[in-house]
Design an enzyme around this catalytic site. Sequence first.
Site, PDB file in Angstrom:
ATOM      1  N   LYS A  69      41.745  -3.433  22.172  1.00 20.08           N
ATOM      2  CA  LYS A  69      42.550  -2.894  23.279  1.00 20.08           C
ATOM      3  C   LYS A  69      41.624  -2.287  24.324  1.00 20.08           C
ATOM      4  O   LYS A  69      41.268  -1.104  24.240  1.00 20.08           O
ATOM      5  CB  LYS A  69      43.527  -1.848  22.733  1.00 20.08           C
ATOM      6  N   GLU A  81      40.388   0.576  20.249  1.00 20.99           N
ATOM      7  CA  GLU A  81      40.595   0.884  21.665  1.00 20.99           C
ATOM      8  C   GLU A  81      39.449   1.703  22.242  1.00 20.99           C
ATOM      9  O   GLU A  81      39.427   2.923  22.128  1.00 20.99           O
ATOM     10  CB  GLU A  81      41.923   1.644  21.872  1.00 20.99           C
ATOM     11  N   ARG A 111      54.887  14.195  30.360  1.00 28.30           N
ATOM     12  CA  ARG A 111      55.697  13.104  30.928  1.00 28.30           C
ATOM     13  C   ARG A 111      57.142  13.551  31.129  1.00 28.30           C
ATOM     14  O   ARG A 111      57.759  13.253  32.158  1.00 28.30           O
ATOM     15  CB  ARG A 111      55.694  11.882  29.999  1.00 28.30           C
ATOM     16  N   GLY A 152      46.716   3.824  33.822  1.00 30.86           N
ATOM     17  CA  GLY A 152      46.990   4.481  35.099  1.00 30.86           C
ATOM     18  C   GLY A 152      47.280   3.500  36.229  1.00 30.86           C
ATOM     19  O   GLY A 152      47.594   3.900  37.348  1.00 30.86           O
TER      20      GLY A 152
HETATM   21  P1  13P Z   1      48.584   3.372  29.027  1.00 30.80           P
HETATM   22  O1  13P Z   1      49.048   1.936  29.089  1.00 30.80           O
HETATM   23  O2  13P Z   1      49.542   4.330  29.672  1.00 30.80           O
HETATM   24  O3  13P Z   1      47.168   3.544  29.464  1.00 30.80           O
HETATM   25  O4  13P Z   1      48.630   3.783  27.493  1.00 30.80           O
HETATM   26  C1  13P Z   1      48.144   2.912  26.565  1.00 30.80           C
HETATM   27  C2  13P Z   1      47.558   3.654  25.452  1.00 30.80           C
HETATM   28  O5  13P Z   1      47.975   3.488  24.321  1.00 30.80           O
HETATM   29  C3  13P Z   1      46.440   4.554  25.705  1.00 30.80           C
HETATM   30  O6  13P Z   1      45.854   4.961  24.511  1.00 30.80           O
END
Ligand code: 13P
Length: 335
Positions: A217, A175, A31, A261
Site C-alpha cells: 500500500k 504500507e 473527522r 490527502g
Molecule cells: P487515506 O486514503 O485517507 O490516506 O487513508 C488510507 C490509510 O489507510 C492510511 O493509513
Amino acid sequence: MSELNKIALRIISDGKGILAADESNATMTKRLEAVNVKSNPENRLLFREILFSSEGMKDFIGGVILYDETINQISSKGKSIPDLISASGAVPGIKVDTGAKDLANSSQEKITEGLDGLRDRLKKYYDLGARFTKWRGVYSIGEKYPSKLAISSNAHALARYSALVQESGMVPIVEPEVLMDGNHSAEVCLNKTSEVIKKCFEELILHKVDLSGIILKPNMILSGSLSKDKISNEEVSTKTLECLKNSVPSEVPGIAFLSGGQSEIESTKNLNLINNNNNTNFIMTYSYGRALQQSALKVWSKNIKDIVSTQNTFNHRAKMCTLAAQGKWSIELEN
Ligand code: 13P
C-alpha cells in the site's frame, strides 16, 4: 497457489478495492468534529455500519480495514462487524500497529510501534474473523529526510510485522507512506519513495516473508502539497508506475494505493490513468480512507438518520474507484 495468495487476490481482483475505515479514535474524532458530529463509540459505529451494509460493498469492496474498537462492536442487527462485512463478500481486516512515535536520535521523524505482544493480538483478531492486517510506516520528505535511520528502522518493523501476520494465517498490508507535505518536487518524491520501498523489500526478504501473500500500500508519486511545480495527472501515473516497476518484486500480487490527502476526484483520476498505462503485472487498485468516505461523511453529518443518501453517496464513490481500478473511469461518469 498459497492460501495467503488466494486471500490477497480475493481482496483486490476484478477492480475491487479496500475501504480503509481504520481511523484511530483520535483521528475519527477529528473527522467527526470537523462536520459537527459528536465522537462517541455509538456514532463511530453508526457511520461505519451504514457504509458496511451498503449495496456498493458487494460489487466494489474486496476488503475493509477496521480499528480495534470497531472489530469488537456489534451491529444494530446483532451481528458482529466482521460477520456483517463477510456477508457482503468482502474480507475483514484490522490495523495492528499502535501508531507512529518520535524516532529516537531523529526526533523530527517517526517510527511505528506495535510489535510487542503482536503474536497474541493477531490470534485474537484471527478468531474475531480478520484475514488481513495493516501496518503503516510514515516518512516525511525534507532536506535531510527521510533519513537512513527512519528508512531502515521502519522497514525492519514492517518486515517483523509481516512475518508474524503470515505466521498467523493472515495477509499483511505493507504500507510505507511517504507524505505529500512539503515543497519538494515530484522527482524527489520518486527518488525517496523508491528508496523507501526497496528497503522494505530488502527486509521482507531477509525475514522470509512470502511476497505472493502480501499487498503493498504505497503513496502515488506527487509533487509536495506546497510545491509550485505541479505535475499533470498523466505524469503522476507514469512516475508512479516507474517507481513501482523498479522497486517491487514481481511475486507481489497487487498494489492498493492510499489516497493520502488527494481529493476524491484526483485520486480516482490518477488511479484510472495508472491502470490505463499499467505496463507491469501488478493489479493496481485502491485502499482509500478519506477518498472513499469524505462525501458520504458530509451527507451523513447533515442528518445522521439519513441512511439512504449516505449509502448512495458511498456507493457512487466506491463504483467510481472500482471503474478507475479497471481503467474504465471518466469524469462524465461522476454526474
Ligand atoms: P487515506 O486514503 O485517507 O490516506 O487513508 C488510507 C490509510 O489507510 C492510511 O493509513
